[in-house]
Design an enzyme around this catalytic site. Structure first.
Site, mmCIF file in Angstrom:
data_model
loop_
_atom_site.group_PDB
_atom_site.id
_atom_site.type_symbol
_atom_site.label_atom_id
_atom_site.label_comp_id
_atom_site.label_asym_id
_atom_site.label_seq_id
_atom_site.Cartn_x
_atom_site.Cartn_y
_atom_site.Cartn_z
ATOM 1 N N LYS B 62 -2.441 -1.000 -5.495
ATOM 2 C CA LYS B 62 -2.193 -1.301 -3.825
ATOM 3 C C LYS B 62 -3.492 -0.496 -3.169
ATOM 4 O O LYS B 62 -3.978 0.652 -3.199
ATOM 5 C CB LYS B 62 -1.531 -1.482 -3.336
ATOM 6 C CG LYS B 62 -0.901 -1.781 -2.243
ATOM 7 C CD LYS B 62 0.279 -1.436 -0.724
ATOM 8 C CE LYS B 62 0.326 -1.846 0.002
ATOM 9 N NZ LYS B 62 2.333 -1.808 0.254
ATOM 10 N N SER B 131 3.705 -5.898 1.861
ATOM 11 C CA SER B 131 2.168 -5.874 2.205
ATOM 12 C C SER B 131 1.716 -5.615 1.114
ATOM 13 O O SER B 131 0.405 -5.654 1.073
ATOM 14 C CB SER B 131 1.970 -4.511 3.149
ATOM 15 O OG SER B 131 3.337 -3.222 2.189
ATOM 16 N N SER B 155 8.241 -4.561 1.324
ATOM 17 C CA SER B 155 7.052 -4.209 0.712
ATOM 18 C C SER B 155 6.410 -4.403 -0.937
ATOM 19 O O SER B 155 5.679 -4.974 -1.449
ATOM 20 C CB SER B 155 5.914 -3.728 1.462
ATOM 21 O OG SER B 155 5.697 -3.777 2.507
#
Lengths: 414, 414
Positions: B62, B131, B155
């Site tokens: 990420k 996310s 997330s």
């Protein structure tokens, strides 16, 4: 020294401008830093806000605290010239308050034990302590009214005591460690250095947005003090112990209740486990530096990380459990034992001679692990001109009470 | 999908080289990413170690996780081209294990709610969630056998469920968050995405250096499951509830004990306090971005931070105390109530249509706040081809048990 409260009072009364206050710091740095060596880098053009509760207050930031406008070099050539993108939240907060992040201050490499070149302003032949060497020395030398440092073992309280300034290690995470180079995420704590307890209390209350931290001495009532010698550590120098006992006696004369305190054995166990937690986490936190640049690390840190590779999760988990037990037991000390604050040693003695060692953190480690607020206040000076401090400790979240008791001792001594 | 365990087995048997395994990922990315949009940046020349327990495993990170060799852009133009100095410790650990940090994956800006352009590989008209959008989508699309994300609300678990992959949010700080852009230091948790539970368990055991996490299904014994509908949240879609109930029935047929679980009111209170803690900390963690670049922040984050400025320390402290109470109460649920794992919803339903929203984290927030391990495992697929997952939760530190129970459910369903 430059007193933050005094500067703010003069600014408030119109006798000094914020610009003028920052100029005082700049002049003091120009005069004193060539021999002390506390400043890594000075912002040549830092804006000076006219407004804000800390307008006119020049601040030093240990050089592991990220600044967008100045390099952040971690005391290591691996980060020479390194420019973070963002300010650490504590720096952003200082700016919102009107303060001027004027200087980055020296740190031992990655805030471990390899000494800096910084000298103790009270006696240049001695260490200022570490790892927040420059922040302690800059305040002690009258260069700055406020400086931030960090403590993982004893890196705020010890240098503050050695340099004869007030140091505060607040409750764990009262100030965010975001944007501060990590050594141990369970231990790293942002703290501060100032001339007097009132200065530190005022700054901490503003930084943490908690006005109740800034209590006058004697409020909330005269403290019940537990006098603790930390017998689970190797003994201190006799002069340090004598200074502690005289400080306790002075507090008693000022109206505080003082009694000897012994701690149950779980605290000796927790004390012994601090290095396990620190090592296990440091091996991970500095993995990139170790894996890619081991030979560029200074010798004490390199050797520590070599050893830390062998600390496994089982030992770490067991240590965390013991620390957790001790934290619960500490609530009983403050509760059932009827103690408001603990009074103990800040360091084993005055600052050691020479710059080869930053001194010993043994009287600080347990309290960092407990996450409780600690304040060191200077109480005496040795024949060599070296300060001795005592440490006041309160329960988690009770930073105001630790500071109020420290203020009472400061006044009782003074 | 690329199974990590399968790739490692083939490498171990000499039927695939590490280089060959990474090439499979590169080819899949070339084929699939143009329509999915999960990859921010690919390392064109990542070294592929021959040795190590994760040799040949290409990993997505990420894009809020620091990498020394690739930019880390936080999903925001404020960090366009930003190159951290060091790898985050989780990245350094991956490298030590022989894995190849091949790609940075899309993230919503600063891991909040403003959507990315990433599409759900199961149905391109739907969001992959957020996310950690790119990490979930990349694994789901068969581009990568392993990806790391983070969870502050939901997330990891939410996008994993939406994309039909296994997601693990481990015990708080089992994996260090050092070098990961902070949103909330009390909540941010590094997690991972993989094809099957065995893949995730194997990777987590290695990353955390805790072999006991990688338990086979049914070890340690068949689980006693508490089935929880989280009635303190707004109700889920009927199909999500039905899938949960069918998963529970399947687990029961496989030998698990299943019974309905209700939680005391403290958990509803803690659930309601999660946003207070998140807001108070985010306002500090992103203070530099907010103070200097507010207009460059995306609308949902900007509005959230506007509101977060008004969350004060008293409200935060009260919320922390409630969370602490709930964590203690949760120990009783697992202890006195005789429950080994909680089985509950991963999300309110399948991935919403369109890319305007990343979906709702309400079935995840409490568990992030509790710091306990959570695993989502895909159990069904809707008529639109959208996956539904269920969430398995164990006590703090019992990540292996959560994964073992998830593996049992995966097998019982499959």
């Amino acid at each position: 020294m430059l007193s933050l409260v005094d500067l703010r009072d003069r600014i408030g009364a119109g006798r000094l401008t914020p610009q003028g206050a920052v100029s005082l710091a700049r002049e003091a740095i120009a005069n004193r830093d060539p021999e002390v060596g506390a400043i890594v880098r000075l912002d040549p053009a830092a804006p000076v806000p006219d407004e804000g509760p800390l307008a006119g207050i020049a601040v030093g930031l240990k050089d592991i605290i990220d600044t967008a406008d100045l390099p952040t070099e971690m005391g290591s050539p691996l980060y020479a010239g390194w420019r973070p993108r963002a300010d650490a939240p504590v720096v952003a907060r200082l700016k919102r308050l009107g303060a001027v992040p004027l200087a980055k201050t020296t740190t031992t490499a990655f805030a471990f034990l390899d000494p800096t070149e910084t000298r103790n302003p009270r006696n240049l032949a001695h260490t200022p302590g570490g790892s927040s060497a420059g922040s302690a020395a800059a305040v002690a030398a009258g260069m700055l009214p406020l400086a931030l440092g960090t403590q993982t073992g004893g890196s705020v309280i010890r240098p503050a005591a050695f340099c004869g300034v007030v140091g505060v290690k607040p409750s764990f995470r009262l100030l965010p460690t975001v944007g501060v180079k990590c050594f141990s995420w369970a231990l790293d704590t942002v703290g501060l250095f100032a001339a007097r307890v009132a200065d530190a209390a005022h700054a901490l209350a503003l930084l943490a947005d908690r006005p109740a931290i800034d209590l006058p001495a004697g409020d909330p009532g005269l403290p019940r003090i537990g006098l603790l010698r930390q017998d689970f550590c190797a003994p201190p120098a006799p002069e340090a112990l004598a200074a502690l006992e005289r400080a306790a006696a002075a507090a008693e004369r000022a109206g505080a209740q003082v009694r000897d305190l012994d701690l149950p054995p779980i605290f000796a166990e927790a004390f012994a486990r601090h290095p396990v937690i620190q090592d296990f986490e440091a091996a991970q936190a500095l993995a990139w530096e170790y894996d890619h640049h081991r030979n560029a690390l200074p010798p004490l840190l390199r050797a520590q990380l070599d050893g830390a590779q062998r600390v496994g999760p089982a030992e770490y988990d067991a240590s965390r459990r013991i620390a957790h037990q001790a934290r619960r037991s500490l609530k009983d000390v403050f509760g059932e034992e009827g103690v408001d604050v603990i009074l103990t040693l800040s360091a084993p003695g005055p600052a050691p001679e020479g710059l080869a060692s930053t001194g010993d953190a043994r009287f600080n480690r347990l309290w960092t692990l407990m996450g409780v607020p600690c304040v060191t206040v200077p109480v005496e000076t040795t024949a060599e001109g070296l300060p001795l401090g005592v440490q006041v400790i309160a329960r988690f979240g009770d930073d105001g009470r630790a500071l109020a008791a420290a203020r009472l001792i400061e006044r009782a001594i003074g």
